[in-house]
Design a protein around this motif. Sequence first.
Motif, PDB file in Angstrom:
ATOM      1  N   UNK A 620       1.144  -1.075  -0.113  1.00  0.00           N
ATOM      2  CA  UNK A 620      -0.365  -0.028  -0.069  1.00  0.00           C
ATOM      3  C   UNK A 620       0.038   0.718   0.262  1.00  0.00           C
ATOM      4  N   UNK A 621       0.472   2.122  -0.526  1.00  0.00           N
ATOM      5  CA  UNK A 621       0.739   3.925  -0.869  1.00  0.00           C
ATOM      6  C   UNK A 621       0.408   4.656  -0.398  1.00  0.00           C
ATOM      7  N   UNK A 622       0.282   5.161   0.381  1.00  0.00           N
ATOM      8  CA  UNK A 622      -0.373   5.712   1.409  1.00  0.00           C
ATOM      9  C   UNK A 622      -0.465   7.715   1.362  1.00  0.00           C
ATOM     10  N   UNK A 623      -1.243   8.348   0.887  1.00  0.00           N
ATOM     11  CA  UNK A 623      -0.885   9.220   1.229  1.00  0.00           C
ATOM     12  C   UNK A 623      -1.656  10.581   2.587  1.00  0.00           C
ATOM     13  N   UNK A 624      -1.506  11.196   3.430  1.00  0.00           N
ATOM     14  CA  UNK A 624      -2.293  12.436   4.245  1.00  0.00           C
ATOM     15  C   UNK A 624      -1.830  13.184   4.765  1.00  0.00           C
ATOM     16  N   UNK A 625      -2.940  14.171   4.799  1.00  0.00           N
ATOM     17  CA  UNK A 625      -2.792  15.544   5.412  1.00  0.00           C
ATOM     18  C   UNK A 625      -3.030  15.608   6.937  1.00  0.00           C
ATOM     19  N   UNK A 626      -1.697  15.987   7.076  1.00  0.00           N
ATOM     20  CA  UNK A 626      -2.505  16.208   8.838  1.00  0.00           C
ATOM     21  C   UNK A 626      -1.918  18.217   9.210  1.00  0.00           C
ATOM     22  N   UNK A 627      -2.739  18.890   7.980  1.00  0.00           N
ATOM     23  CA  UNK A 627      -2.372  20.451   8.147  1.00  0.00           C
ATOM     24  C   UNK A 627      -3.516  20.943   8.722  1.00  0.00           C
ATOM     25  N   UNK A 628      -2.983  21.760   9.904  1.00  0.00           N
ATOM     26  CA  UNK A 628      -3.819  21.787  11.010  1.00  0.00           C
ATOM     27  C   UNK A 628      -5.692  22.448  10.462  1.00  0.00           C
ATOM     28  N   UNK A 629      -5.086  23.020   9.386  1.00  0.00           N
ATOM     29  CA  UNK A 629      -7.092  22.995   8.516  1.00  0.00           C
ATOM     30  C   UNK A 629      -7.201  22.175   8.757  1.00  0.00           C
ATOM     31  N   UNK A 630      -6.952  20.999   7.709  1.00  0.00           N
ATOM     32  CA  UNK A 630      -7.968  19.675   8.230  1.00  0.00           C
ATOM     33  C   UNK A 630      -8.217  18.868   9.562  1.00  0.00           C
ATOM     34  N   UNK A 631      -6.935  18.876   9.820  1.00  0.00           N
ATOM     35  CA  UNK A 631      -7.144  17.978  11.199  1.00  0.00           C
ATOM     36  C   UNK A 631      -8.129  18.753  12.724  1.00  0.00           C
ATOM     37  N   UNK A 632      -8.051  20.131  12.449  1.00  0.00           N
ATOM     38  CA  UNK A 632      -9.175  20.811  13.303  1.00  0.00           C
ATOM     39  C   UNK A 632     -10.593  21.118  12.069  1.00  0.00           C
ATOM     40  N   UNK A 633     -10.408  20.488  10.914  1.00  0.00           N
ATOM     41  CA  UNK A 633     -11.830  21.206  10.629  1.00  0.00           C
ATOM     42  C   UNK A 633     -12.813  21.191  11.256  1.00  0.00           C
ATOM     43  N   UNK A 634     -14.228  21.524  11.163  1.00  0.00           N
ATOM     44  CA  UNK A 634     -15.341  21.445  12.003  1.00  0.00           C
ATOM     45  C   UNK A 634     -16.505  20.218  11.120  1.00  0.00           C
ATOM     46  N   UNK A 635     -16.811  19.162  11.922  1.00  0.00           N
ATOM     47  CA  UNK A 635     -17.583  18.203  11.197  1.00  0.00           C
ATOM     48  C   UNK A 635     -18.514  17.725  12.153  1.00  0.00           C
ATOM     49  N   UNK A 636     -19.343  17.896  11.587  1.00  0.00           N
ATOM     50  CA  UNK A 636     -20.832  17.844  13.062  1.00  0.00           C
ATOM     51  C   UNK A 636     -20.685  16.701  13.526  1.00  0.00           C
ATOM     52  N   UNK A 637     -21.017  16.378  14.612  1.00  0.00           N
ATOM     53  CA  UNK A 637     -20.870  15.289  15.974  1.00  0.00           C
ATOM     54  C   UNK A 637     -19.874  13.859  15.976  1.00  0.00           C
TER      55      UNK A 637
END
Length: 782
Positions: A620-637
Amino acid sequence: MANHRFAPPKAKEPGTGLRAPVGRRKFLGYLVAAPTLVVAAEFTRQTVFDGPSASAAPIPSVPQTPEGYDLLDLLRDSMRPTANLIRIEVNKDGTVSFALPRSDNGQGIITSTQMIIAEEMGLEVDQVHVTLADARPELLFNQITGGSSTTFTTYTPIRVAAALAQMRLLDAAAQVLQQDVRTLTARSGLITGAAGRVLSYGDLTEAAASPVNEQVEVVLKPREDFRIIGKPHNKTDARDIVTGKKCFATDLQIPDALPTVICRAPDLNGTPDDVENIDEVRNMPGVTDVEVVSTGVAVRAKTFGQAIDGVRALRVQWNDGTVHGESDETILAKLKAAELPLAVPAGVGETVEGSFTFYFKSNSSLETNSAIADVRSDSAEIWGAMKNPVTAQAAIAKKLGLPQSAVTVHVTQGGGSFGRKLFWDAALEAAEVSQTMGKPVKLMWTRADDSRQGRVHPMATSRIRASVTKDSVLSYEQRHTSVSTDFTHGLGDAITATGARAPLGNLTFAESIFELTQVTPYDYGVSTRLLNEVEMGFNTSSMRNVYSPDVATARELVTDQLAAKVGQDPYEFRRQFLRNDRMRAVLDAVAKEGRWGRSMKAGTAQGLGFHTEYKGVSAALVEIDTRPDTVNRKIREGVTGPRVTRVTFAVEIGLVINPRGLEAQIMGGINDAIALILSSSLHLTDGHFVEASWDNYFYTRQWNTPPEMNIIILDSPGDEPGGAGEFGLAATCGAIACAYARATGKVPEYFPINHKDPFPFEPKPLVPPIPESPTDGLRYTY
């Protein structure tokens, strides 16, 4: 989504790790004495070695057990003596019927079985009717669904039986038409003679039948003549699934089997001591019965809603459970104390070490645990999605005080399992409730029951030490320590189930499973992998891919660190140390398709993972996004955090029956891996698990599944399939963990990575045990 097929290697050289075709060997089958054509197969042994070949590593490791004989081999060998009891019947309408002694919980084995029979008999897929067999005690070791073994263990017996059936039909047609059998052709259930005369299979079922049991030799269709196997095919029940027509256990309408729910203790495995208001609840609207049973207080009512209302109204005094007072911290301390020592001392060469913790995970599938039971004074009838129906039948009979022959167990299709339905907790519970109440019951666990009282993947630690010089790895040691994994279900029979319950029996079973599944795929010099398990009173089971996701995650993280230690690229390092060309082929495939090494923005990264199991190899080759805008995005519940944005997965697993089904299995495994590494776990606090629903058990959701998945299926020269149901997890888990470490610059030490954060939810109450049903659902529709 891009899907690719790669041509097999032109030459099958010794030592490539590729499995040679079976060839046109003869197999033995059985004609079964019956009024119409019924056939069976005898299983001829075939063992294939998939060991190491040329490696660029300076110090190759010695062969490991699964490279010569693995869990699939063990399961197939155990099933050989009763393979001739698996029978195919040709019906008078020209269709073919087969009762599959396995459990389909969404993995698509009914469809793949239809394809195998249709291929060998010259039928269309919809002319083959596959159902699930009831519990059959005579199928010793041969009615268990687990270890990704169904297709591997049934492929040859089913083909032999199907080939024998077609041979008998052709012979019968030759007699009727007075023609040489070699001039006849069979297609879509019709046999055509040289002069154009046509006979249907249905016309020939009686003529082809045998008055006595008879052993016959058959030759199977060569792979080059396949027209169905290897071609993508939709699941034959797909329309029923999406229209709601598909019938699961709680959909069945059994006379007088009313909805039943159990009030359960706050503590894990707590038991009822006293019920203060049992008569009051018995008089609630719709409630027909309230009885104390071994696992709680059962409420039977006209609707599930009324049963849940009764459970919520109960006031029960509870005895402490089996892990009263325990927490994540206390269990982890016990695991650390139980870790086996490492043999090679630090300082031999340059040392790389890692220590990782894997927290409890819920083994709850989409369909909650459920079963129907109708227990009478001298008999019992049970319905449920059981992957171990023979062992379940024996356990239920013992619980009820009935002979096993008096208990009928019907295997229904299940809405997911992931190992959960290897155990029959709901069926056993439903049988007890039905006997206590003297009435049929339709028992359903709630989601809170599944999370707080159900089977879990055990907490574990994995400790690794490797010694490395400038150009080689001298030694690699991995010590995996786990809360005991419950294997008392055995191999589908009462004998091994009883053995697993004997003193140290379960540990012996666990050690065997570990040894037969775990391979370090790299030539890391002196390499050892050892397991130690500790019984602590939890309800556990073989959650999907069992030990491999945790073991592979730890291994792949340390592999990246070894590459860094010697100053090599992670891909080039893996390629150098992989044990054979077959392994390197899948790694090369993901590196090319996934564009390994491409420029990535800060806070994003790629990661690689590799795994071998089930007669196959995967990367497997995976790409990940750990930037603050992604990590702290608002998601309902929902739970936020890093997001996997792209997954490229390559697999070579031998002969592929249904590429579309394999792709679906890999995609499901990828989503499981994202959950295990990033978001899904259970928090143990004061003897209970906190999570009580999917509102707060954060399995992979739409907002954290990758926008792009590329599944690459490499062609194989092999003539038999490997196992696919669990194969998408381990390599992906390792790749996600490595990508996260490269994106953040910090190697994670526990999984999922969000486990130690403060609860991102308000915990639901323990009493009553079932949370109140929402009344504002329309506010959350789109």
